[in-house]
Each structure stands twice: as C-alpha cells, then as structure tokens.
Design a protein around this motif. Structure first.
Motif, PDB file in Angstrom:
ATOM      1  N   LYS A 101       0.823  -1.219   0.000  1.00  0.00           N
ATOM      2  CA  LYS A 101       0.000   0.000   0.000  1.00  0.00           C
ATOM      3  C   LYS A 101       0.853   1.263   0.000  1.00  0.00           C
ATOM      4  O   LYS A 101       0.387   2.325  -0.418  1.00  0.00           O
ATOM      5  N   SER A 102       2.102   1.143   0.443  1.00  0.00           N
ATOM      6  CA  SER A 102       2.979   2.313   0.457  1.00  0.00           C
ATOM      7  C   SER A 102       3.284   2.810  -0.957  1.00  0.00           C
ATOM      8  O   SER A 102       3.658   3.969  -1.148  1.00  0.00           O
ATOM      9  N   LYS A 103       3.117   1.937  -1.952  1.00  0.00           N
ATOM     10  CA  LYS A 103       3.355   2.342  -3.336  1.00  0.00           C
ATOM     11  C   LYS A 103       2.152   3.081  -3.930  1.00  0.00           C
ATOM     12  O   LYS A 103       2.202   3.525  -5.074  1.00  0.00           O
ATOM     13  N   HIS A 104       1.090   3.190  -3.132  1.00  0.00           N
ATOM     14  CA  HIS A 104      -0.127   3.855  -3.616  1.00  0.00           C
ATOM     15  C   HIS A 104      -0.551   4.921  -2.596  1.00  0.00           C
ATOM     16  O   HIS A 104      -1.513   4.749  -1.863  1.00  0.00           O
ATOM     17  N   PRO A 105       0.200   6.021  -2.538  1.00  0.00           N
ATOM     18  CA  PRO A 105      -0.102   7.060  -1.542  1.00  0.00           C
ATOM     19  C   PRO A 105      -1.482   7.687  -1.735  1.00  0.00           C
ATOM     20  O   PRO A 105      -2.032   8.277  -0.808  1.00  0.00           O
ATOM     21  N   GLU A 106      -2.053   7.560  -2.909  1.00  0.00           N
ATOM     22  CA  GLU A 106      -3.382   8.131  -3.162  1.00  0.00           C
ATOM     23  C   GLU A 106      -4.491   7.275  -2.550  1.00  0.00           C
ATOM     24  O   GLU A 106      -5.659   7.699  -2.500  1.00  0.00           O
ATOM     25  N   ALA A 107      -4.162   6.062  -2.078  1.00  0.00           N
ATOM     26  CA  ALA A 107      -5.174   5.147  -1.558  1.00  0.00           C
ATOM     27  C   ALA A 107      -5.547   5.482  -0.121  1.00  0.00           C
ATOM     28  O   ALA A 107      -4.709   5.901   0.685  1.00  0.00           O
ATOM     29  N   THR A 108      -6.833   5.295   0.198  1.00  0.00           N
ATOM     30  CA  THR A 108      -7.318   5.442   1.566  1.00  0.00           C
ATOM     31  C   THR A 108      -7.261   4.078   2.249  1.00  0.00           C
ATOM     32  O   THR A 108      -7.880   3.125   1.778  1.00  0.00           O
ATOM     33  N   VAL A 109      -6.519   3.987   3.356  1.00  0.00           N
ATOM     34  CA  VAL A 109      -6.355   2.702   4.034  1.00  0.00           C
ATOM     35  C   VAL A 109      -7.502   2.503   5.025  1.00  0.00           C
ATOM     36  O   VAL A 109      -7.784   3.381   5.852  1.00  0.00           O
ATOM     37  N   VAL A 110      -8.170   1.359   4.929  1.00  0.00           N
ATOM     38  CA  VAL A 110      -9.293   1.047   5.821  1.00  0.00           C
ATOM     39  C   VAL A 110      -9.173  -0.412   6.278  1.00  0.00           C
ATOM     40  O   VAL A 110      -8.427  -1.199   5.709  1.00  0.00           O
ATOM     41  N   GLN A 111      -9.941  -0.715   7.353  1.00  0.00           N
ATOM     42  CA  GLN A 111     -10.004  -2.099   7.831  1.00  0.00           C
ATOM     43  C   GLN A 111     -11.390  -2.654   7.490  1.00  0.00           C
ATOM     44  O   GLN A 111     -12.411  -2.084   7.862  1.00  0.00           O
ATOM     45  N   VAL A 112     -11.408  -3.761   6.791  1.00  0.00           N
ATOM     46  CA  VAL A 112     -12.659  -4.319   6.283  1.00  0.00           C
ATOM     47  C   VAL A 112     -13.508  -4.885   7.409  1.00  0.00           C
ATOM     48  O   VAL A 112     -13.024  -5.629   8.262  1.00  0.00           O
ATOM     49  N   GLU A 113     -14.800  -4.515   7.404  1.00  0.00           N
ATOM     50  CA  GLU A 113     -15.767  -5.177   8.277  1.00  0.00           C
ATOM     51  C   GLU A 113     -16.642  -6.136   7.448  1.00  0.00           C
ATOM     52  O   GLU A 113     -16.888  -7.261   7.837  1.00  0.00           O
ATOM     53  N   ARG A 114     -17.108  -5.655   6.306  1.00  0.00           N
ATOM     54  CA  ARG A 114     -17.893  -6.499   5.397  1.00  0.00           C
ATOM     55  C   ARG A 114     -17.581  -6.080   3.967  1.00  0.00           C
ATOM     56  O   ARG A 114     -17.476  -4.896   3.666  1.00  0.00           O
ATOM     57  N   ILE A 115     -17.436  -7.095   3.105  1.00  0.00           N
ATOM     58  CA  ILE A 115     -17.146  -6.795   1.706  1.00  0.00           C
ATOM     59  C   ILE A 115     -17.956  -7.729   0.824  1.00  0.00           C
ATOM     60  O   ILE A 115     -18.053  -8.931   1.070  1.00  0.00           O
ATOM     61  N   ASP A 116     -18.588  -7.174  -0.196  1.00  0.00           N
ATOM     62  CA  ASP A 116     -19.377  -7.955  -1.149  1.00  0.00           C
ATOM     63  C   ASP A 116     -19.056  -7.444  -2.548  1.00  0.00           C
ATOM     64  O   ASP A 116     -19.487  -6.356  -2.940  1.00  0.00           O
ATOM     65  N   LEU A 117     -18.291  -8.225  -3.281  1.00  0.00           N
ATOM     66  CA  LEU A 117     -17.883  -7.832  -4.623  1.00  0.00           C
ATOM     67  C   LEU A 117     -18.638  -8.585  -5.701  1.00  0.00           C
ATOM     68  O   LEU A 117     -18.271  -8.518  -6.877  1.00  0.00           O
ATOM     69  N   GLU A 118     -19.687  -9.318  -5.301  1.00  0.00           N
ATOM     70  CA  GLU A 118     -20.472 -10.071  -6.276  1.00  0.00           C
ATOM     71  C   GLU A 118     -21.866  -9.499  -6.491  1.00  0.00           C
ATOM     72  O   GLU A 118     -22.305  -9.333  -7.621  1.00  0.00           O
ATOM     73  N   HIS A 119     -22.575  -9.194  -5.396  1.00  0.00           N
ATOM     74  CA  HIS A 119     -23.976  -8.789  -5.509  1.00  0.00           C
ATOM     75  C   HIS A 119     -24.187  -7.311  -5.156  1.00  0.00           C
ATOM     76  O   HIS A 119     -24.599  -6.513  -5.999  1.00  0.00           O
ATOM     77  N   ASP A 120     -23.922  -6.925  -3.918  1.00  0.00           N
ATOM     78  CA  ASP A 120     -24.182  -5.551  -3.490  1.00  0.00           C
ATOM     79  C   ASP A 120     -23.124  -4.564  -3.969  1.00  0.00           C
ATOM     80  O   ASP A 120     -23.387  -3.354  -4.064  1.00  0.00           O
ATOM     81  N   LEU A 121     -21.919  -5.063  -4.211  1.00  0.00           N
ATOM     82  CA  LEU A 121     -20.785  -4.224  -4.623  1.00  0.00           C
ATOM     83  C   LEU A 121     -20.552  -3.093  -3.623  1.00  0.00           C
ATOM     84  O   LEU A 121     -20.529  -1.904  -3.969  1.00  0.00           O
ATOM     85  N   VAL A 122     -20.361  -3.472  -2.362  1.00  0.00           N
ATOM     86  CA  VAL A 122     -20.078  -2.502  -1.312  1.00  0.00           C
ATOM     87  C   VAL A 122     -18.939  -3.009  -0.429  1.00  0.00           C
ATOM     88  O   VAL A 122     -18.683  -4.215  -0.342  1.00  0.00           O
ATOM     89  N   ILE A 123     -18.273  -2.043   0.204  1.00  0.00           N
ATOM     90  CA  ILE A 123     -17.267  -2.343   1.222  1.00  0.00           C
ATOM     91  C   ILE A 123     -17.613  -1.522   2.453  1.00  0.00           C
ATOM     92  O   ILE A 123     -17.668  -0.292   2.396  1.00  0.00           O
ATOM     93  N   GLU A 124     -17.884  -2.195   3.562  1.00  0.00           N
ATOM     94  CA  GLU A 124     -18.094  -1.530   4.840  1.00  0.00           C
ATOM     95  C   GLU A 124     -16.813  -1.699   5.643  1.00  0.00           C
ATOM     96  O   GLU A 124     -16.329  -2.815   5.840  1.00  0.00           O
ATOM     97  N   ALA A 125     -16.256  -0.565   6.094  1.00  0.00           N
ATOM     98  CA  ALA A 125     -14.944  -0.620   6.731  1.00  0.00           C
ATOM     99  C   ALA A 125     -14.788   0.507   7.734  1.00  0.00           C
ATOM    100  O   ALA A 125     -15.602   1.445   7.798  1.00  0.00           O
ATOM    101  N   PHE A 126     -13.729   0.394   8.550  1.00  0.00           N
ATOM    102  CA  PHE A 126     -13.380   1.438   9.517  1.00  0.00           C
ATOM    103  C   PHE A 126     -12.170   2.195   8.983  1.00  0.00           C
ATOM    104  O   PHE A 126     -11.169   1.583   8.564  1.00  0.00           O
ATOM    105  N   ASN A 127     -12.265   3.533   9.005  1.00  0.00           N
ATOM    106  CA  ASN A 127     -11.127   4.324   8.550  1.00  0.00           C
ATOM    107  C   ASN A 127     -10.125   4.512   9.688  1.00  0.00           C
ATOM    108  O   ASN A 127     -10.268   3.920  10.760  1.00  0.00           O
ATOM    109  N   GLU A 128      -9.136   5.376   9.478  1.00  0.00           N
ATOM    110  CA  GLU A 128      -8.073   5.575  10.466  1.00  0.00           C
ATOM    111  C   GLU A 128      -8.599   6.196  11.753  1.00  0.00           C
ATOM    112  O   GLU A 128      -7.959   6.089  12.804  1.00  0.00           O
TER     113      GLU A 128
END
Length: 418
Positions: A101-128
């Motif tokens: 992730k250090s190679k992508h300084p433009e990225a927002t780092v989060v911790q995943v709580e729930r992720i659905d990349l098939e149906h809902d297409l959402v990521i629920e996460a906690f930020n810094e």
C-alpha cells in the motif's frame, strides 16, 4: 523445419478459431473473460484488451478461455484485512490495494468489516479514525495484489449467472467454429483450384505419368477404355485401377475427332494393400462460386460422416489403434500434406478442424460435449448440478483423456520409428 512451421500454423489456427468461438459468444452474453490462451504452460507473449488478457503459452497442445465464475477467485478478502481504496470521479472504488500500500499514496487505508464484490458491490470498513464508512464499488474495479491487477467479477458477469441457453451456446460455439472453418477452407480450395467434376474427362496430367507419355491431353473426353464404355470419372478410374501393368485402349474425343490411344497403367499399392493401376491424371475441375460453397458443405459433411464411421467401429468393438493419431502422428501427417502443396495442406487442415469439432462434442467429461450434458441435466432438473461434483467428474475425465494421449502418442512412436 517446414513440418514444424506447418504444424504450428495448422494446429494454432484450429485452436484459435475454436477458442475464439467460445470468447465471442461469451462476450456477447456479457460474461467476463479473464484470459484467452493459445497453448498451455508458461507465458511466452501476452497483452490486454477489452478486459481480456491474450496469451501465447509454451506448449502448443490446445488452448482455453478463462471465464469468470468457472473457478473460485484466487484472491479472497476477509473481514479484518487492511486494504487501500482508490476512488474514481463518481466516488466509487476503482482499485482495491491488497499489499504494497505504500506504493499507492493516493489510496485510503481502511479495515474491512464487510465486503461484497459479487452482488451488493459494497465495502463496509473502519477508517483511520475508527469511523465506519461504506464505499460503493465500481463493477469494473480491480484488485491489486503484488502490483498485479485483477478485475472483479460481479455475479451478472459470471458464467453461472447466464441462462442455460446462453451458456450452452457459449460452449457449443467452439466446435461450431471448427465446422465453419472447415467449410471455409474447403470452399476456398474449390474456388482457387476448381471443384472436382464426376465426368469421364482428362484433367491435369502429372509430369512423369504414363498418360502424358502416351499422348493424352487435358480436356480429352473419354468414351471407353479397353472396350468398356465410361460416362463418369468414377467409372473411368475403376477400369484403370483394375488393369495394373496391362495395356488398355482409351477411345477419346478431341476437337470433334475420335482417337484411340494405348496406355499401360503403372502399378501402385492401394489403401487395402492390393496392386492397382495409375496413369497420372487428375480429376477434371470447374470454377463456380455457388458450386464452391456447395462443395464446402458436402466435403464437411463427407469428412464428418467418415469420422462417425470410425467412432462406430469403436462402439461395435472393431476398434484399432490405427484409426487414431496423437500429436506425433498429426505432426507427421501435417508434414506430408505440406510437402504436397498448399491445397493439400488446406484440405488436411479442414479435415482436422471437422475432427476437432466432433471430438469436442462427444459427451466426455472435460470436453465441450461433457459440459453440454451437465447443462442439459440442469435444464431438466431446473437447478444446476453441485459444482464440486461436476468439477470432480471433469477432473476424472481430464485425467483419462491425458492417459489416452499418452497411449496414442506411444502408438505413434511405434508406428513411425519402430
């Protein structure tokens, strides 16, 4: 070297056309095709276009189209993972950074709580700041792992999400394109070389044939041979073949005049191992676009019929390993065809294409026909077969096919070198 290049060209064309059929209809159905590969093993060359990576691989023994949903995703993101998210102009996630992730300084780092990349297409996460945030994911977002991007596959882009009809057409398209290729090759040969005509007429003559030495010319109309009236090419060649090394009289019509020319057929061995006569003439031909297309259809049908006859011998127990050629045998026959000229090579390629199409349609696990059987069962049951059970059946089928290839290859070696 000529044999090797001819084999690569012919086999590569057949595999390319077959796999392109799968690819085209898969894309028409909206299926995400991750890779279009010619060959197996390590990559030699690759490029990406329109969501698909096109590759040429080291072992030229086939090919494949890797469609989303046909196998489990290799990258799994679980709750608790720290990931980086890059958003697009619509504030939807366009890149999911797994590591480095250090190679992508433009990225927002989060911790995943729930992720659905098939149906809902959402990521629920906690930020810094440990605030819970929900991100919408673009349907063409990519997962970046070890700096290698992999496009996500929402359910509507997966193979299994499509109707049975669309999936069946995608599978059937490979063999269908092989039949179409055979038709095109046969038709092109007929357009360029002319279509054989079943008439008792002399076509082209070989340079060293006894027909040329005796004085026969292209275009001579044969009325009788040794007193036997002939009206077709088939009747004419039957009389010639029945008289090896015996002088026979050709009664011909040339420029409106009747002549008698004596010819002594040379002796050669027939396919059945018996002596037969030959005089060095080819069947007469004619040029016609419509006729060439008709010839393409009839030749494709004729070759298919011959293949089914051989398969029938296998079913009835009259099977012989001489009926089957593996990669080495096909390599050798391709070299022989190439040595006889481009038209012979094209006819051989067309026959191979028909063979590839039919073999792939046989109801054998791991083949297109086997997959069509499972789709047929799904249509009857109203629900798909357990993917794990289907996968096991295909795995066993593939193992048996691989064993058959080894046996056939060994038979080729014995036939050619021992």
């Amino acid at each position: 070297m000529e044999t090797l290049l001819s084999f690569i060209l012919v086999f590569g064309l057949l595999v390319f056309i077959h796999e392109w059929g799968h690819l085209y209809f898969a894309k028409r159905a909206g299926i995400l095709c991750r890779e279009f590969a010619i060959g197996f093993g390590p990559k030699i060359f690759s490029f990406e276009r329109n969501e698909t990576v096109y590759t040429i691989r080291m072992l030229p023994l086939g090919g494949y189209v890797r469609m989303a949903g046909e196998e489990p995703e290799t990258i799994e993101i679980k709750p608790g993972y720290d990931i980086g998210l890059v958003l697009n102009e619509q504030n939807k996630v366009k890149e999911i950074i797994i590591n480095n992730k250090s190679k992508h300084p433009e990225a927002t780092v989060v911790q995943v709580e729930r992720i659905d990349l098939e149906h809902d297409l959402v990521i629920e996460a906690f930020n810094e700041l440990e605030e819970k945030v929900t991100f919408e994911v673009d349907e063409k977002a990519k997962i970046i792992h070890d700096e290698i991007p992999t496009q996500i596959a929402p359910w509507n882009r997966q193979f299994g999400s499509k109707s049975v009809g669309k999936r069946a057409l995608t599978i059937f398209a490979g063999p269908m394109m092989n039949f179409l290729l055979a038709f095109v090759l046969f038709s092109v040969v007929a357009l360029m070389q002319g279509m054989p005509v079943d008439e008792a007429r002399i076509g082209t003559l070989t340079e060293d044939g006894v027909a040329r030495e005796a004085g026969l010319l292209k275009g001579d109309e044969v009325q009788s041979i040794d007193g036997t009236p002939v009206h077709t090419w088939t009747e004419m060649t039957s009389v010639i073949q029945a008289n090896p090394n015996q002088e026979i009289d050709f009664v011909i019509s040339r420029d409106g005049e009747t002549q008698t020319i004596a010819v002594t057929p040379q002796v050669r061995e027939s396919l059945e191992g018996e002596p037969e006569g030959v005089v060095g003439i080819h069947q007469p031909t004619e040029f016609s676009i419509v006729g060439a297309l008709q010839y393409g259809v009839t030749q494709t049908y004729t070759v298919a019929t011959m293949i089914f006859e051989v398969l029938g011998l296998i079913v009835t127990g009259e099977f012989s390993m001489d009926y089957i050629a593996g990669p080495i045998g096909i390599y050798d026959y391709t070299g022989q065809a190439a040595a006889l000229g481009i038209f012979v090579l094209m006819n051989w390629s067309a026959a191979l294409s028909v063979n590839l199409g039919i073999i792939n349609l046989l109801p054998i696990p791991a083949m297109d026909g086997g997959r069509l059987v499972f789709l047929g069962l799904e249509a009857l049951r109203g629900k798909p077969i357990d993917p794990q059970k289907e996968g096991m059946v295909h795995f066993i089928g593939f193992a048996l096919l691989f064993l058959l290839v080894i046996v056939v290859t060994w038979n080729d070696i014995n036939r050619l070198f021992m």
